[in-house]
Design an enzyme around this catalytic site. Structure first.
Site, PDB file in Angstrom:
ATOM      1  N   THR A  72     -16.739  44.822 -18.785  1.00 27.50           N
ATOM      2  CA  THR A  72     -15.337  44.425 -18.755  1.00 27.50           C
ATOM      3  C   THR A  72     -15.122  43.334 -17.706  1.00 27.50           C
ATOM      4  OG1 THR A  72     -14.694  46.099 -17.120  1.00 27.50           O
ATOM      5  CG2 THR A  72     -14.634  46.741 -19.447  1.00 27.50           C
ATOM      6  N   GLY A  90     -17.687  31.884 -13.476  1.00 30.08           N
ATOM      7  CA  GLY A  90     -17.857  32.002 -12.038  1.00 30.08           C
ATOM      8  C   GLY A  90     -17.764  33.423 -11.529  1.00 30.08           C
ATOM      9  N   TYR A 131      -4.619  47.651  -3.892  1.00 31.08           N
ATOM     10  CA  TYR A 131      -5.965  47.434  -4.415  1.00 31.08           C
ATOM     11  C   TYR A 131      -6.963  48.361  -3.731  1.00 31.08           C
ATOM     12  CZ  TYR A 131     -10.247  44.819  -5.558  1.00 31.08           C
ATOM     13  OH  TYR A 131     -11.492  44.441  -5.985  1.00 31.08           O
ATOM     14  N   GLY A 152     -18.662  39.588 -13.687  1.00 26.36           N
ATOM     15  CA  GLY A 152     -18.848  40.125 -15.024  1.00 26.36           C
ATOM     16  C   GLY A 152     -19.759  39.265 -15.878  1.00 26.36           C
ATOM     17  N   ALA A 170     -15.246  40.059 -18.073  1.00 26.65           N
ATOM     18  CA  ALA A 170     -16.267  39.009 -18.150  1.00 26.65           C
ATOM     19  C   ALA A 170     -15.666  37.760 -18.772  1.00 26.65           C
ATOM     20  CB  ALA A 170     -17.463  39.495 -18.966  1.00 26.65           C
ATOM     21  N   SER A 171     -14.624  37.235 -18.144  1.00 25.23           N
ATOM     22  CA  SER A 171     -13.887  36.125 -18.745  1.00 25.23           C
ATOM     23  C   SER A 171     -14.105  34.784 -18.065  1.00 25.23           C
ATOM     24  CB  SER A 171     -12.392  36.449 -18.739  1.00 25.23           C
ATOM     25  OG  SER A 171     -11.936  36.672 -17.420  1.00 25.23           O
TER      26      SER A 171
END
Length: 277
Positions: free
Chosen positions: A27, A33, A188, A36, A29-30
């Site tokens: 997940t 750089g 976070y 992911g 992995a867009s």
């Protein structure tokens, strides 16, 4: 119980494609750089079929922007170690409570009908603050993406995968319990701390189903989000004088997915290159 024999010499030499025939979902992995993408490339290079999850609207709203999914897909496909393996990509908004189960089912179908490896790398950036500035909306947003969706992904993964050796879950944390913590990112840090705390419980729950569960703290990684004097100050905190690069934690995560790491479970592993806070 009889003692296990020593491995045969040929078993000590290792397999150049230790994940051949295995399937994975990564997940978050867009971006090329990001961690992911680096994890997906390592898994693919080791022979696995990989499904890349992305949520482009999140990255578009961030200073670093987004890559086109087809560019990320092409980069991972170029790393394939097994020509028979598949690399597929698809979107998913993990703020939706129904999305994790849908993503697991979609990914499993796309890469061969089952999933062996789940790498929950995604996280919400921004929408956070100090103890004085956080509010309920910030806390809820981080809970939904950084913790709730991860647990629902694990749940769906376990329900879909028949019990068998070789199952892997790798979650991601951020060193929120090391040295000075993360006082500027309370929401976070809270949710990432929850993942670290649940690691041992999940590993015990999933042991009989042949699934190991580990959590990786990658430390400060150069994912194209910091520049200038701040970047240099962080680099000076590493004995090597450089930031961690995405492939640094990716090598550890890919190893955890192999049979070589079959005896490692219930651990929170810091991969920080000796970083001094």
């Amino acid at each position: 119980m009889p003692r296990l024999p020593h491995p045969a010499p040929e078993d000590l030499r290792g397999d150049p494609l230790p994940l051949r025939g295995r399937t994975a979902l990564v997940t978050g992995a867009s971006r090329r750089g990001g961690i992911g993408h680096a994890v997906a490339r390592r898994l693919a290079a080791y022979g696995a079929s990989v499904y890349l999850h992305h949520h482009v609207p999140h990255d578009v709203a961030m200073p670093w922007g987004a890559d086109r999914p087809e560019e990320v897909l092409a980069s991972v496909r170029a790393a394939l170690g097994d020509p028979d393996a598949r690399v597929v990509a698809g979107p998913g908004d993990l703020t939706d409570p129904a999305a994790p189960a849908e993503l697991i089912a979609t990914a499993a179908s796309a890469v061969g009908g089952r999933l062996d490896i789940l790498v929950a790398n995604h996280a919400l950036s921004g929408s956070d603050g100090t103890l004085d500035t956080i509010d309920a909306a910030m806390l809820d947003a981080h809970w939904a993406v950084d913790a709730r969706s991860v647990l629902l992904l694990v749940q769906a993964h376990v329900r879909l995968r028949p019990p068998a050796p070789g199952g892997r879950v790798v979650m991601m944390t951020s060193g929120q319990d090391i040295a000075g913590g993360m006082p500027g990112e309370i929401a976070y840090a809270l949710q990432k701390g929850a993942l670290a705390s649940i690691t041992r419980s999940l590993s015990t729950a999933l042991a009989e189903q042949g699934i190991t569960v580990n959590t990786v703290n990658p430390g400060p990684v150069d994912a194209d989000y910091l520049t200038g004097a701040d970047y240099e100050a962080v680099a000076a905190g590493f004995p090597a004088g450089r930031w961690g690069m995405p492939d640094d934690p990716a090598r550890l995560i890919a190893w955890l997915a192999t049979d070589e790491a079959g005896w490692i479970t219930g651990e929170v592993i810091n991969s920080e290159g000796g970083f001094r806070r």
